[in-house]
Design an enzyme around this catalytic site. Structure first.
Site, mmCIF file in Angstrom:
data_model
loop_
_atom_site.group_PDB
_atom_site.id
_atom_site.type_symbol
_atom_site.label_atom_id
_atom_site.label_comp_id
_atom_site.label_asym_id
_atom_site.label_seq_id
_atom_site.Cartn_x
_atom_site.Cartn_y
_atom_site.Cartn_z
ATOM 1 N N ASP A 1 2.371 -16.378 -3.461
ATOM 2 C CA ASP A 1 1.848 -15.011 -3.460
ATOM 3 C C ASP A 1 0.346 -14.989 -3.717
ATOM 4 O OD1 ASP A 1 1.892 -12.277 -3.148
ATOM 5 O OD2 ASP A 1 2.473 -11.853 -5.221
ATOM 6 N N SER B 1 -2.643 -5.384 -8.277
ATOM 7 C CA SER B 1 -2.298 -6.728 -7.807
ATOM 8 C C SER B 1 -3.534 -7.426 -7.270
ATOM 9 C CB SER B 1 -1.245 -6.655 -6.698
ATOM 10 O OG SER B 1 0.024 -6.465 -7.217
ATOM 11 N N HIS C 1 0.731 -10.510 -1.149
ATOM 12 C CA HIS C 1 1.375 -9.243 -0.827
ATOM 13 C C HIS C 1 0.381 -8.085 -0.741
ATOM 14 C CE1 HIS C 1 1.690 -8.657 -5.329
ATOM 15 N NE2 HIS C 1 1.468 -7.406 -4.980
#
Length: 420
Positions: free
Chosen positions: A183, A264, A154
């Site tokens: 992911d 992230s 993402h």
């Protein structure tokens, strides 16, 4: 996406590869157990959209209460490069001087975690001129000395260009491979001799163990925060109906290290400075992405799983996963099959794919699965976790209830590549 309100999932489904990823959007994920709060991840758009580990202030080491009697030489020394990964081994050795473990670990890993800037082509209104603009920030972890970087899918989703900041240098990165289902993504920068992180085993983690998160919250690269492992084996399912993707977060590491947008894809490391997780999600009491804040509840993808996926992406550009071939619904969230009303928890089989391992094992529609391998099944998320916890080719025992009778069948897991 409400993970409670849409429990029917196709276990073997993995998100398709996207040669031209669609533009990502911030997503709000209600907590699966229904408690107040939001579980969030940030994709690479608009505001800083990558949640996991980091803190706002660049040099902040949350370590005052974590001073351990470790001894460190004047500087952490760099050992020989690992032959297979190029990982730089730094040993925290005993000397006459005691130092905080956070300082030692930070010195070891700080150059192995990079800032990732996400650029997209934006067309100006009126003029029609297209230019590259920054639309998001994230983090990444150098896993090989020749420039391979592991991050979240993402983070790179929808990017037209990726700029990686390594030290004081900025380099254009290319996408090696992505796996929306987990992911995870691998990108690469040109050059060699980079400071690859030392990889540890996430299987060795214990609740209460000290960990440090490294990343770029709000674009503040080289930020570290510390905390503990709060829990293990957390799971979540996330669907993007627009992109047609299903992301399965299984066996996540929960940590209380401070988490903010922009981290992230960053690293979660242990007290030896070894990678044990890739930071990917936070849970926030806020109801909107723009106001999301650290609540001391963050989640990381275990390093054992993440590195295995990364190696596949580097080798072939794709990743494969174990495949059973069923869709299920959590008991109590739909009409109970006839004869199974006494089953209090489990996953009801909604469909069985033709030619799948499930069909070969004799699993039928309306069977209620209560155990897969050693894992008790209480709902859909457990089915995903149990399957993903095995390898392709493993034979697993599946306990199910059919018409009031308890049965055990054996299924040999196949690769989901054949199901695509």
């Amino acid at each position: 996406m409400d993970t409670e309100g849409n429990n029917e999932q196709l276990e073997e489904t993995t998100a398709p590869e996207h040669e031209s990823p669609v533009e990502g959007r911030p997503q709000e994920i209600p907590v699966a157990d229904g408690h107040a709060g939001q579980k969030k991840r940030w994709s690479s758009t608009a505001v800083v959209i990558a949640a996991t580990v980091g803190a706002l202030v660049g040099g902040l080491l949350v370590a005052a209460a974590l001073v351990w009697a470790l001894d460190l030489g004047p500087k952490a020394s760099t050992a020989a490069q690992n032959a297979s990964t190029g990982a730089t081994s730094v040993t925290i050795n005993a000397t006459s001087q005691s130092v905080d473990v956070a300082e030692a670990v930070s010195a070891k890993v700080i150059l192995s975690v990079v800032n990732v800037t996400v650029m997209q082509n934006v067309t100006a209104r009126g003029t029609g001129k297209t230019t590259l603009q920054e639309v998001g920030l994230g983090s990444g972890v150098i896993i090989r000395a020749d420039g391979y970087i592991l991050t979240n899918y993402h983070v790179v989703e929808g990017a037209d260009q990726l700029i990686v900041k390594v030290g004081v240098d900025s380099k254009i990165a290319t996408v090696v491979g992505t796996d929306p289902s987990s992911d995870l993504a691998v990108i690469k920068i040109e050059g060699t001799g980079y400071s690859a992180i030392e990889v540890g085993s996430s299987r060795d983690l214990k609740v209460g163990q000290w960990v440090m998160a490294v990343g770029s919250p709000f674009g503040l690269d080289r930020t570290v925060t510390s905390g503990i492992v709060s829990a293990l084996q957390r799971s979540d399912i996330e669907q993007d109906q627009t992109a047609g993707t299903v992301t399965l977060y299984t066996n996540l590491i929960q940590t209380d290290a401070a988490i903010n947008p922009g981290n992230s894809g960053g690293a979660l490391v242990n007290d030896k400075g070894q990678l044990v997780g890739i930071n990917s999600l936070i849970q926030s009491p806020s109801g909107t992405v723009g106001a999301a804040q650290s609540a001391g509840i963050g989640f990381a993808i275990p390093s054992d799983y993440a590195i295995a996926i990364a190696n596949e992406l580097i080798t072939s550009g794709k990743a494969t996963h174990p495949y059973l071939g069923i869709s299920t619904q959590t008991v109590g969230q739909g009409t109970a099959p006839q004869g199974t009303t006494s089953v209090q928890s489990g996953a009801v089989v909604q469909s069985v794919a033709a030619g799948s391992p499930a069909e070969a094992a004799g699993i039928k529609v309306n069977d209620v699965i209560t155990k897969i391998g050693d894992m008790q099944i209480t709902g859909v998320a457990d089915v995903f976790s149990a399957i993903r916890d095995h390898k392709i080719g493993d034979t697993v025992a599946i306990v199910l209830v059919r018409g009031g009778q308890t049965l055990t069948v054996n299924a040999t897991l196949a690769s989901d590549a054949a199901a695509k």
